[in-house]
Write a protein that holds these residues in place. Structure first.
Motif, PDB file in Angstrom:
ATOM      1  N   VAL A   1       8.398 -52.670  67.244  1.00 55.03           N
ATOM      2  CA  VAL A   1       7.354 -53.651  68.247  1.00 55.03           C
ATOM      3  C   VAL A   1       5.937 -53.265  67.769  1.00 55.03           C
ATOM      4  CG1 VAL A   1       6.765 -53.761  70.465  1.00 55.03           C
ATOM      5  CG2 VAL A   1       9.023 -52.894  70.097  1.00 55.03           C
ATOM      6  N   TYR A   2       5.387 -54.613  67.433  1.00 58.90           N
ATOM      7  CA  TYR A   2       4.140 -54.637  66.844  1.00 58.90           C
ATOM      8  C   TYR A   2       3.206 -55.030  67.876  1.00 58.90           C
ATOM      9  CZ  TYR A   2       5.904 -54.304  62.132  1.00 58.90           C
ATOM     10  OH  TYR A   2       6.287 -54.197  60.805  1.00 58.90           O
ATOM     11  N   THR A   3       2.093 -54.373  68.062  1.00 60.37           N
ATOM     12  CA  THR A   3       1.135 -54.649  69.142  1.00 60.37           C
ATOM     13  C   THR A   3      -0.058 -55.337  68.503  1.00 60.37           C
ATOM     14  OG1 THR A   3      -0.179 -52.418  68.365  1.00 60.37           O
ATOM     15  CG2 THR A   3       1.534 -52.226  70.133  1.00 60.37           C
ATOM     16  N   SER A   4      -1.124 -55.575  69.499  1.00 65.54           N
ATOM     17  CA  SER A   4      -2.145 -56.550  69.042  1.00 65.54           C
ATOM     18  C   SER A   4      -2.944 -55.476  67.855  1.00 65.54           C
ATOM     19  CB  SER A   4      -3.155 -56.708  70.030  1.00 65.54           C
ATOM     20  OG  SER A   4      -2.573 -57.646  70.868  1.00 65.54           O
ATOM     21  N   ASP A   5      -3.243 -54.202  68.026  1.00 62.38           N
ATOM     22  CA  ASP A   5      -3.652 -53.476  66.955  1.00 62.38           C
ATOM     23  C   ASP A   5      -2.961 -53.671  65.817  1.00 62.38           C
ATOM     24  OD1 ASP A   5      -5.725 -52.824  69.193  1.00 62.38           O
ATOM     25  OD2 ASP A   5      -4.751 -50.896  69.650  1.00 62.38           O
TER      26      ASP A   5
ATOM     27  N   MET B   1       5.460 -57.567  69.550  1.00 67.52           N
ATOM     28  CA  MET B   1       6.300 -58.648  68.751  1.00 67.52           C
ATOM     29  C   MET B   1       7.433 -57.927  67.725  1.00 67.52           C
ATOM     30  SD  MET B   1       3.318 -61.695  67.677  1.00 67.52           S
ATOM     31  CE  MET B   1       4.629 -62.437  66.754  1.00 67.52           C
ATOM     32  N   LYS B   2       8.638 -58.555  67.806  1.00 67.37           N
ATOM     33  CA  LYS B   2       9.464 -57.773  66.662  1.00 67.37           C
ATOM     34  C   LYS B   2       9.075 -58.150  65.312  1.00 67.37           C
ATOM     35  CE  LYS B   2      13.199 -58.245  70.315  1.00 67.37           C
ATOM     36  NZ  LYS B   2      14.309 -58.851  70.467  1.00 67.37           N
ATOM     37  N   THR B   3       9.685 -57.248  64.411  1.00 67.63           N
ATOM     38  CA  THR B   3       9.401 -57.487  63.056  1.00 67.63           C
ATOM     39  C   THR B   3       9.477 -59.128  62.247  1.00 67.63           C
ATOM     40  OG1 THR B   3      10.376 -55.387  62.616  1.00 67.63           O
ATOM     41  CG2 THR B   3      10.012 -56.802  60.527  1.00 67.63           C
ATOM     42  N   LYS B   4      10.850 -59.497  62.807  1.00 69.23           N
ATOM     43  CA  LYS B   4      11.023 -61.075  62.489  1.00 69.23           C
ATOM     44  C   LYS B   4       9.793 -61.930  62.973  1.00 69.23           C
ATOM     45  CE  LYS B   4      14.476 -64.571  61.980  1.00 69.23           C
ATOM     46  NZ  LYS B   4      13.641 -65.538  62.036  1.00 69.23           N
ATOM     47  N   GLU B   5       9.522 -61.761  64.035  1.00 65.75           N
ATOM     48  CA  GLU B   5       8.418 -62.535  64.821  1.00 65.75           C
ATOM     49  C   GLU B   5       7.092 -62.526  63.939  1.00 65.75           C
ATOM     50  OE1 GLU B   5       9.758 -62.914  69.570  1.00 65.75           O
ATOM     51  OE2 GLU B   5       8.883 -61.177  68.529  1.00 65.75           O
ATOM     52  N   VAL B   6       6.927 -61.218  63.737  1.00 64.54           N
ATOM     53  CA  VAL B   6       5.575 -60.987  62.827  1.00 64.54           C
ATOM     54  C   VAL B   6       5.710 -61.633  61.463  1.00 64.54           C
ATOM     55  CG1 VAL B   6       4.199 -59.162  61.806  1.00 64.54           C
ATOM     56  CG2 VAL B   6       5.074 -58.920  64.254  1.00 64.54           C
ATOM     57  N   ALA B   7       7.017 -61.631  60.755  1.00 66.13           N
ATOM     58  CA  ALA B   7       7.300 -61.828  59.500  1.00 66.13           C
ATOM     59  C   ALA B   7       6.956 -63.470  59.652  1.00 66.13           C
ATOM     60  CB  ALA B   7       8.577 -61.734  58.911  1.00 66.13           C
ATOM     61  N   ASP B   8       7.547 -64.176  60.637  1.00 65.63           N
ATOM     62  CA  ASP B   8       7.701 -65.793  60.686  1.00 65.63           C
ATOM     63  C   ASP B   8       5.943 -66.109  60.752  1.00 65.63           C
ATOM     64  OD1 ASP B   8      10.212 -65.858  60.082  1.00 65.63           O
ATOM     65  OD2 ASP B   8      10.816 -65.950  62.372  1.00 65.63           O
ATOM     66  N   LEU B   9       5.198 -65.322  61.939  1.00 66.13           N
ATOM     67  CA  LEU B   9       3.845 -65.795  61.756  1.00 66.13           C
ATOM     68  C   LEU B   9       3.174 -65.466  60.824  1.00 66.13           C
ATOM     69  CD1 LEU B   9       1.584 -65.984  64.120  1.00 66.13           C
ATOM     70  CD2 LEU B   9       1.409 -63.624  64.345  1.00 66.13           C
TER      71      LEU B   9
ATOM     72  N   VAL C   1       4.981 -63.327  55.567  1.00 67.66           N
ATOM     73  CA  VAL C   1       5.583 -62.404  54.641  1.00 67.66           C
ATOM     74  C   VAL C   1       6.884 -61.903  54.897  1.00 67.66           C
ATOM     75  CG1 VAL C   1       3.210 -61.245  54.501  1.00 67.66           C
ATOM     76  CG2 VAL C   1       4.703 -60.462  55.888  1.00 67.66           C
ATOM     77  N   SER C   2       7.542 -61.233  54.078  1.00 67.74           N
ATOM     78  CA  SER C   2       8.929 -60.849  54.096  1.00 67.74           C
ATOM     79  C   SER C   2       9.210 -59.733  55.236  1.00 67.74           C
ATOM     80  CB  SER C   2       9.553 -60.459  53.063  1.00 67.74           C
ATOM     81  OG  SER C   2       9.071 -59.504  52.311  1.00 67.74           O
ATOM     82  N   ILE C   3      10.274 -59.811  55.868  1.00 73.16           N
ATOM     83  CA  ILE C   3      10.669 -58.458  56.807  1.00 73.16           C
ATOM     84  C   ILE C   3      10.713 -57.307  55.906  1.00 73.16           C
ATOM     85  CG2 ILE C   3      12.557 -57.472  58.129  1.00 73.16           C
ATOM     86  CD1 ILE C   3      13.338 -60.286  58.777  1.00 73.16           C
TER      87      ILE C   3
END
Length: 242
Positions: free
Chosen positions: A38-42, A1-9, A12-14
């Protein structure tokens, strides 16, 4: 997942995610073509742990030491976090009930003994006192305990009403404004004179003001909409001071 996707999920802020990367707390891989994170499951599992610790009032430096320890066990950490959250919930529930009854007592609905007014507030067994002693030394904590013993019930009630009355007067302002934050800081200080509230616990208590109908009703007697204002102001206080 990209940073913005993680932030939205996660919610928290980017900027927060970038900060975690910069200090080496959570450092996702970079895409080989354009260098975006790129964020992994870990990475997400580690982020979950970090955010749980943050909600419990841990500082980033301490979290980093915990999760970077070679003996760190994620499952063990989750069980510990669960235990701490359950203890915090139990402590907050007892405090909320006592404050709720105190407001009813002030309104003449019930009559409380002095013992009732301090039910759920155990100064002889403060779970955070050892940490405080380690951070600030015995003298500071002993002085705090001495002041609490000297503060009488009548003084507490008077201060309680004064702070809520002042908050009611600014409840139509922006909760993030300097004026609102100055008033809500008085509430934070007052609660920490009665017990031991981390910023995370303070924020959670604010949420309870609108989640518990009885609590909302009693607080709003000082001014319509005060409970919602205090929740917003306490959440903002948490964000500005965490």
């Amino acid at each position: 997942m990209k940073t913005k996707e993680v932030a939205d999920l996660v919610g928290v802020s980017i900027r927060t995610l970038h900060h975690y990367d910069e200090i080496g707390l959570i450092s996702p891989d970079r895409h080989e073509n354009n260098e975006y994170r790129v964020y992994t499951s870990d990475d997400l599992a580690k982020l979950q742990q970090v955010l749980f610790f943050r909600k419990l009032g841990f500082k980033l430096a301490n979290i980093q030491k915990i999760v970077s320890d070679p003996d760190y066990d994620q499952k063990e950490a989750l069980l510990m976090q669960k235990k701490m959250l359950l203890e915090e919930r139990s402590r907050l529930s007892a405090m909320v009930n006592t404050i709720d009854l105190t407001i009813q007592n002030m309104n003449g609905e019930i009559e409380m003994t002095n013992e009732d007014k301090f039910s759920g507030i155990d100064f002889s067994n403060n779970p955070y006192e050892q940490e405080a002693r380690e951070r600030w030394g015995d003298a500071a904590v002993d002085e705090s305990n001495r002041k609490m013993r000297q503060m009488g019930t009548e003084e507490l009630e008077t201060k309680f009403r004064e702070i809520l009355t002042d908050l009611a007067e600014v409840r139509h302002t922006d909760p993030s404004s300097e004026e609102a934050q100055s008033e809500i800081n008085k509430w934070f200080v007052f609660l920490n004179e009665m017990g031991e509230y981390s910023l995370a616990a303070f924020k959670s208590l604010g949420d309870m003001y609108v989640e518990d109908e009885r609590f909302t009703k009693n607080i709003d007697e000082f001014g319509d909409g005060l409970s919602e204002f205090m929740q917003s102001a306490m959440n903002e206080y948490y964000e500005q001071n965490k």
